[in-house]
Motif scaffolding. Structure first.
Motif, PDB file in Angstrom:
ATOM      1  N   GLY A  38       0.748  -1.246   0.000  1.00 37.70           N
ATOM      2  CA  GLY A  38       0.000   0.000   0.000  1.00 37.70           C
ATOM      3  C   GLY A  38       0.780   1.299   0.000  1.00 37.70           C
ATOM      4  N   TRP A  39       2.121   1.274  -0.073  1.00 36.82           N
ATOM      5  CA  TRP A  39       2.884   2.514  -0.078  1.00 36.82           C
ATOM      6  C   TRP A  39       2.894   3.138  -1.473  1.00 36.82           C
ATOM      7  N   LYS A  40       2.611   4.435  -1.551  1.00 40.95           N
ATOM      8  CA  LYS A  40       2.678   5.168  -2.815  1.00 40.95           C
ATOM      9  C   LYS A  40       4.094   5.707  -2.985  1.00 40.95           C
ATOM     10  N   LEU A  41       4.788   5.254  -4.022  1.00 41.11           N
ATOM     11  CA  LEU A  41       6.201   5.566  -4.225  1.00 41.11           C
ATOM     12  C   LEU A  41       6.383   6.324  -5.534  1.00 41.11           C
ATOM     13  N   ASN A  42       7.405   7.183  -5.577  1.00 36.85           N
ATOM     14  CA  ASN A  42       7.733   7.907  -6.804  1.00 36.85           C
ATOM     15  C   ASN A  42       9.235   8.139  -6.849  1.00 36.85           C
ATOM     16  N   ILE A  43       9.832   7.943  -8.036  1.00 35.36           N
ATOM     17  CA  ILE A  43      11.221   8.333  -8.255  1.00 35.36           C
ATOM     18  C   ILE A  43      11.278   9.210  -9.497  1.00 35.36           C
ATOM     19  N   ARG A  44      12.135  10.242  -9.441  1.00 33.41           N
ATOM     20  CA  ARG A  44      12.269  11.193 -10.544  1.00 33.41           C
ATOM     21  C   ARG A  44      13.741  11.499 -10.788  1.00 33.41           C
ATOM     22  N   VAL A  45      14.072  11.714 -12.056  1.00 25.34           N
ATOM     23  CA  VAL A  45      15.381  12.248 -12.438  1.00 25.34           C
ATOM     24  C   VAL A  45      15.113  13.487 -13.290  1.00 25.34           C
ATOM     25  N   GLU A  46      15.703  14.624 -12.906  1.00 22.09           N
ATOM     26  CA  GLU A  46      15.456  15.884 -13.577  1.00 22.09           C
ATOM     27  C   GLU A  46      16.774  16.636 -13.753  1.00 22.09           C
ATOM     28  N   ASN A  47      16.722  17.683 -14.572  1.00 24.15           N
ATOM     29  CA  ASN A  47      17.872  18.574 -14.776  1.00 24.15           C
ATOM     30  C   ASN A  47      19.130  17.819 -15.220  1.00 24.15           C
ATOM     31  N   GLU A  48      18.932  16.746 -15.985  1.00 23.34           N
ATOM     32  CA  GLU A  48      20.077  15.949 -16.428  1.00 23.34           C
ATOM     33  C   GLU A  48      20.707  16.573 -17.671  1.00 23.34           C
ATOM     34  N   VAL A  49      22.026  16.711 -17.636  1.00 22.95           N
ATOM     35  CA  VAL A  49      22.794  17.235 -18.758  1.00 22.95           C
ATOM     36  C   VAL A  49      24.017  16.344 -18.957  1.00 22.95           C
ATOM     37  N   VAL A  50      24.277  15.956 -20.206  1.00 21.56           N
ATOM     38  CA  VAL A  50      25.465  15.164 -20.550  1.00 21.56           C
ATOM     39  C   VAL A  50      26.358  16.020 -21.438  1.00 21.56           C
ATOM     40  N   ASN A  51      27.612  16.185 -21.023  1.00 23.53           N
ATOM     41  CA  ASN A  51      28.576  17.016 -21.748  1.00 23.53           C
ATOM     42  C   ASN A  51      29.740  16.137 -22.190  1.00 23.53           C
ATOM     43  N   SER A  52      29.723  15.711 -23.449  1.00 23.03           N
ATOM     44  CA  SER A  52      30.816  14.892 -23.990  1.00 23.03           C
ATOM     45  C   SER A  52      31.979  15.792 -24.371  1.00 23.03           C
ATOM     46  N   ILE A  53      33.201  15.329 -24.081  1.00 24.75           N
ATOM     47  CA  ILE A  53      34.392  16.121 -24.388  1.00 24.75           C
ATOM     48  C   ILE A  53      35.443  15.233 -25.044  1.00 24.75           C
ATOM     49  N   PRO A  54      36.398  15.833 -25.758  1.00 27.07           N
ATOM     50  CA  PRO A  54      37.506  15.040 -26.278  1.00 27.07           C
ATOM     51  C   PRO A  54      38.307  14.423 -25.139  1.00 27.07           C
ATOM     52  N   ASN A  55      38.812  13.228 -25.377  1.00 30.26           N
ATOM     53  CA  ASN A  55      39.629  12.559 -24.372  1.00 30.26           C
ATOM     54  C   ASN A  55      40.872  13.379 -24.049  1.00 30.26           C
TER      55      ASN A  55
END
Length: 208
Positions: A38-55
């Motif tokens: 009976g537990w009401k559960l929620n998970i969220r992921v927000e404001n995600e940014v991926v910044n790929s760079i040269p090695n």
């Protein structure tokens, strides 16, 4: 983001890789679930940014990037007896983890939150500790599949909430042939005397 982007600046005439692409905002994620008791559960992921760079080492078979995200879990309070909330990334390349984990501490460690995966060498996720030490989790890599890299975790507070923020955290993949693809994930597990409940959400795959 300024520090990450400055590392990606191209330098001509000395063999450096071209400048990175622009940081990519990822779509927000949310998952609602009701546990069997009976537990009401929620998970969220927000404001995600991926910044790929040269090695940084200009290696053709290595990839680097920086990730930022916020994750929130909302669940019940007592009589929940145990809980864990995890935010991390999965890396896909031509390597896998199959030899078991090793835990330890190194003195005067490197930057907190650095995460790496290297072919023929250990995968590691270094975690900053007090006193200039760095904890680590590592395992031997063999040819194979996907690596899970949990970046942070916590239990639900007494009022049934957990919040995790990661900001400009370095991830890298070494000695992986072809493309390297990552995706975020958030995982929540709660336990009561009546039931154990666990579930997760996964972000969109993106190449670094």
């Amino acid at each position: 983001m300024a520090a990450a982007m400055s590392m990606a600046t191209a330098v001509t005439g000395v063999g450096f890789a071209p400048a990175s692409a622009e940081p990519v905002p990822m779509r927000p994620l949310s998952y609602d679930k009701v546990s069997r008791d009976g537990w009401k559960l929620n998970i969220r992921v927000e404001n995600e940014v991926v910044n790929s760079i040269p090695n940084l080492a200009n290696a053709q078979n290595s990839r680097e990037g920086f990730v930022t995200a916020t994750a929130t879990a909302v669940g019940g309070a007592n009589p929940i007896t145990d809980s864990i909330f995890i935010l991390g990334y999965q890396l896909g390349c031509q390597s896998d983890v199959s030899a078991g984990l090793q835990y330890g501490v190194t003195g005067g460690g490197g930057p907190s939150g650095a995460v790496g995966i290297g072919g023929g060498s250990p995968v590691s996720a270094s975690l900053g500790l007090d006193g200039g030490a760095a904890g680590f989790v590592q395992t031997v890599l063999q040819p194979g599949v996907i690596v899970d890299l949990p970046l942070s975790n916590m239990t639900l507070s007494p009022n049934g909430q957990a919040m995790i923020d990661i900001d400009n955290i370095h991830i890298k993949a070494d000695a992986c042939g072809g493309d390297v693809t990552i995706r975020s994930y958030a995982y929540l597990r709660i336990s009561t005397d009546a039931a154990h409940t666990q579930f997760a959400i996964y972000g969109d795959p993106i190449k670094i």
